[in-house]
Motif scaffolding. Structure first.
Motif, PDB file in Angstrom:
ATOM      1  N   SER A 242       0.831  -1.210   0.000  1.00  0.00           N
ATOM      2  CA  SER A 242       0.000   0.000   0.000  1.00  0.00           C
ATOM      3  C   SER A 242       0.863   1.257   0.000  1.00  0.00           C
ATOM      4  O   SER A 242       0.565   2.223  -0.722  1.00  0.00           O
ATOM      5  N   VAL A 243       1.919   1.248   0.801  1.00  0.00           N
ATOM      6  CA  VAL A 243       2.823   2.405   0.850  1.00  0.00           C
ATOM      7  C   VAL A 243       3.478   2.629  -0.506  1.00  0.00           C
ATOM      8  O   VAL A 243       3.575   3.772  -0.993  1.00  0.00           O
ATOM      9  N   LEU A 244       3.914   1.559  -1.153  1.00  0.00           N
ATOM     10  CA  LEU A 244       4.545   1.694  -2.473  1.00  0.00           C
ATOM     11  C   LEU A 244       3.556   2.246  -3.503  1.00  0.00           C
ATOM     12  O   LEU A 244       3.911   3.106  -4.322  1.00  0.00           O
ATOM     13  N   ILE A 245       2.319   1.761  -3.463  1.00  0.00           N
ATOM     14  CA  ILE A 245       1.297   2.264  -4.387  1.00  0.00           C
ATOM     15  C   ILE A 245       1.046   3.753  -4.138  1.00  0.00           C
ATOM     16  O   ILE A 245       0.948   4.557  -5.079  1.00  0.00           O
ATOM     17  N   CYS A 246       0.970   4.140  -2.854  1.00  0.00           N
ATOM     18  CA  CYS A 246       0.719   5.549  -2.511  1.00  0.00           C
ATOM     19  C   CYS A 246       1.855   6.454  -2.978  1.00  0.00           C
ATOM     20  O   CYS A 246       1.611   7.557  -3.490  1.00  0.00           O
ATOM     21  N   LEU A 247       3.093   6.009  -2.805  1.00  0.00           N
ATOM     22  CA  LEU A 247       4.232   6.808  -3.273  1.00  0.00           C
ATOM     23  C   LEU A 247       4.215   6.941  -4.792  1.00  0.00           C
ATOM     24  O   LEU A 247       4.534   8.015  -5.335  1.00  0.00           O
ATOM     25  N   LEU A 248       3.851   5.866  -5.483  1.00  0.00           N
ATOM     26  CA  LEU A 248       3.763   5.918  -6.945  1.00  0.00           C
ATOM     27  C   LEU A 248       2.666   6.883  -7.387  1.00  0.00           C
ATOM     28  O   LEU A 248       2.862   7.685  -8.314  1.00  0.00           O
ATOM     29  N   VAL A 249       1.520   6.832  -6.718  1.00  0.00           N
ATOM     30  CA  VAL A 249       0.434   7.753  -7.048  1.00  0.00           C
ATOM     31  C   VAL A 249       0.858   9.199  -6.779  1.00  0.00           C
ATOM     32  O   VAL A 249       0.556  10.110  -7.571  1.00  0.00           O
ATOM     33  N   GLY A 250       1.588   9.428  -5.682  1.00  0.00           N
ATOM     34  CA  GLY A 250       2.086  10.768  -5.394  1.00  0.00           C
ATOM     35  C   GLY A 250       3.013  11.263  -6.483  1.00  0.00           C
ATOM     36  O   GLY A 250       2.944  12.432  -6.898  1.00  0.00           O
ATOM     37  N   ALA A 251       3.899  10.390  -6.980  1.00  0.00           N
ATOM     38  CA  ALA A 251       4.795  10.769  -8.073  1.00  0.00           C
ATOM     39  C   ALA A 251       4.005  11.086  -9.341  1.00  0.00           C
ATOM     40  O   ALA A 251       4.341  12.037 -10.076  1.00  0.00           O
ATOM     41  N   LEU A 252       2.945  10.332  -9.610  1.00  0.00           N
ATOM     42  CA  LEU A 252       2.113  10.598 -10.790  1.00  0.00           C
ATOM     43  C   LEU A 252       1.386  11.937 -10.666  1.00  0.00           C
ATOM     44  O   LEU A 252       1.251  12.677 -11.652  1.00  0.00           O
ATOM     45  N   VAL A 253       0.929  12.245  -9.465  1.00  0.00           N
ATOM     46  CA  VAL A 253       0.289  13.544  -9.236  1.00  0.00           C
ATOM     47  C   VAL A 253       1.295  14.665  -9.487  1.00  0.00           C
ATOM     48  O   VAL A 253       0.980  15.676 -10.136  1.00  0.00           O
ATOM     49  N   GLY A 254       2.529  14.489  -8.976  1.00  0.00           N
ATOM     50  CA  GLY A 254       3.561  15.483  -9.230  1.00  0.00           C
ATOM     51  C   GLY A 254       3.880  15.609 -10.711  1.00  0.00           C
ATOM     52  O   GLY A 254       4.115  16.717 -11.220  1.00  0.00           O
ATOM     53  N   ALA A 255       3.882  14.473 -11.423  1.00  0.00           N
ATOM     54  CA  ALA A 255       4.135  14.499 -12.866  1.00  0.00           C
ATOM     55  C   ALA A 255       3.022  15.247 -13.599  1.00  0.00           C
ATOM     56  O   ALA A 255       3.287  15.996 -14.553  1.00  0.00           O
ATOM     57  N   TRP A 256       1.787  15.040 -13.160  1.00  0.00           N
ATOM     58  CA  TRP A 256       0.647  15.744 -13.756  1.00  0.00           C
ATOM     59  C   TRP A 256       0.822  17.259 -13.626  1.00  0.00           C
ATOM     60  O   TRP A 256       0.661  18.001 -14.602  1.00  0.00           O
ATOM     61  N   GLN A 257       1.168  17.723 -12.448  1.00  0.00           N
ATOM     62  CA  GLN A 257       1.340  19.163 -12.243  1.00  0.00           C
ATOM     63  C   GLN A 257       2.603  19.676 -12.925  1.00  0.00           C
ATOM     64  O   GLN A 257       2.620  20.774 -13.490  1.00  0.00           O
ATOM     65  N   GLY A 258       3.670  18.874 -12.864  1.00  0.00           N
ATOM     66  CA  GLY A 258       4.912  19.270 -13.515  1.00  0.00           C
ATOM     67  C   GLY A 258       4.766  19.425 -15.011  1.00  0.00           C
ATOM     68  O   GLY A 258       5.406  20.288 -15.631  1.00  0.00           O
TER      69      GLY A 258
END
Length: 386
Positions: A97-113
């Motif tokens: 779950s932690v790994l999935i959450c970190l990946l989703v956080g990176a995707l959110v950052g990629a979306w904004q970036g």
């Protein structure tokens, strides 16, 4: 004395907040009749401010590149809600779950970036939109209610402590040993750095001041670990914080990508003309911020032992304030990871000290605002003097 004054003058921007932190700690130690530096309070101070310090590390990189991120608090709340759904409602393994959450956080950052770096929409607008979007998604996911409790193994991420393998009676002996080893490592690094500078013909501190510096480092580390060892030892979250600080300090000071971050923030057009892929640098900085915001959200959820709709409220302002108080420039191109952490500790110690004294939240907010204004004014005056 002349050499000492030269060192202070040449490093006033870098060390002014460290000196201010020491003064603030001494002041509140006196005002609270010694409560501030009690082992229990120091441990609580670390646990209560860990997620803000993590956000400050990512935020200072954003600010160095000349941007801002207003969405980190909402992203932290969104990831906290996601982790609760995965672990509590779906009974997924906490590590996965932690790994999935970190990946989703990176995707959110990629979306904004993407919008900031490639579409050239100002970061203020993109992240303001992100703040509203992810806060709304969090409310939808939680349906206005809290989800709890988390598995005990996940809770230890924010509230667990290193076990004492030596079984000390009154002191946590493993923590003391770690403090001695850390002290030896830092002194070795300082000695090696001094030797390298001498071999390159670079100016170094005279032997007396250098020895005083080593003694100061040893005293701070050993005193800090002794305080922690007097309670329950070193918390897991402190180990994570030290690892993050070391990694990002190395990244910004010793790597090509780190120098590119400063170059983009100093003058983006000049950086592009010199061959730096400025869009990619900006994009990666936002990806990193998204991942750290996710980590902050996980730690906050673990400490609270619940995912709540109001989680992450004003986290972004605390992270931005920590970066600016720690010496980051409002114009970009200037700032350090260590400085941002020191700025976060300044805010944390002030919050803790004022709470012990019984000051209301109204006075706390007003005083924190004045400190932030003074820090930015100090930055602008230094820039003009330079």
């Amino acid at each position: 004395m002349k050499a000492l004054l030269n060192v202070i003058q040449n490093n006033v921007r870098q060390y002014s907040m460290t000196f201010a932190l020491l003064l603030i700690m001494i002041l509140f130690q006196l005002l609270t009749d010694g409560i501030l530096l009690q082992p229990l309070n120091i441990t609580n101070l670390i646990l209560q401010n860990s997620y803000i310090l993590i956000l400050a590390i990512g935020m200072v990189l954003i600010i160095i590149t000349g941007h801002i991120d207003l969405s980190v608090g909402s992203i932290a709340a969104f990831i906290g809600a996601l982790s609760a759904i995965l672990m509590i409602q779906m009974n997924l393994d906490p590590i996965l779950s932690v790994l999935i959450c970190l990946l989703v956080g990176a995707l959110v950052g990629a979306w904004q970036g993407f919008w900031v770096a490639y579409v050239k929409i100002p970061a203020f607008i993109v992240t303001l939109a992100g703040m509203l979007i992810f806060r709304g998604i969090t409310l939808i996911m939680l349906q206005g209610q809290s989800i709890a409790p988390f598995p005990p193994s996940f809770q230890r991420l924010s509230s667990g402590f290193l076990p004492d393998v030596f079984n000390g009676s009154s002191l946590h002996l493993l923590s003391l040993l770690i403090g001695v080893l850390l002290c030896a490592i830092l002194i070795f690094i300082e000695l090696r750095g001094r030797k390298r500078k001498q071999n390159n013909g670079t100016d170094v501190l005279n032997p007396t001041l250098f020895i005083l510096k080593l003694v100061g480092i040893a005293a701070v580390i050993l005193g800090f670990t002794y305080i922690l060892a007097s309670y329950r030892g070193i918390p897991y979250i402190l180990i994570l914080l030290i690892a993050l600080i070391a990694f990002y300090a190395f990244l910004t000071k010793k790597t090509v990508f780190g120098r590119h971050i400063y170059a983009v923030g100093g003058n983006e057009k000049a950086a592009a003309l010199s061959g730096i892929k400025t869009k990619r640098v900006t994009f990666m900085v936002f990806v990193n911020m998204g991942m750290l915001a996710a980590l902050s959200g996980l730690i906050f959820a673990a400490r609270l032992n619940a995912a709540t709709p109001r989680a992450g409220n004003l986290f972004e302002l605390d992270a931005i304030a920590a970066a600016f108080i720690g010496g980051a420039s409002a114009y970009g191109g200037v700032g350090t990871v260590i400085g941002a952490v020191v700025g976060g500790l300044v805010m944390g110690v002030m919050n803790n000290g004022m709470s012990i004294l019984g000051l209301g939240i109204d006075w706390q907010q007003a005083i924190k605002g004045l400190v932030l204004l003074a820090a930015v004014a100090f930055d602008i005056m230094n820039k003009k003097r330079g």
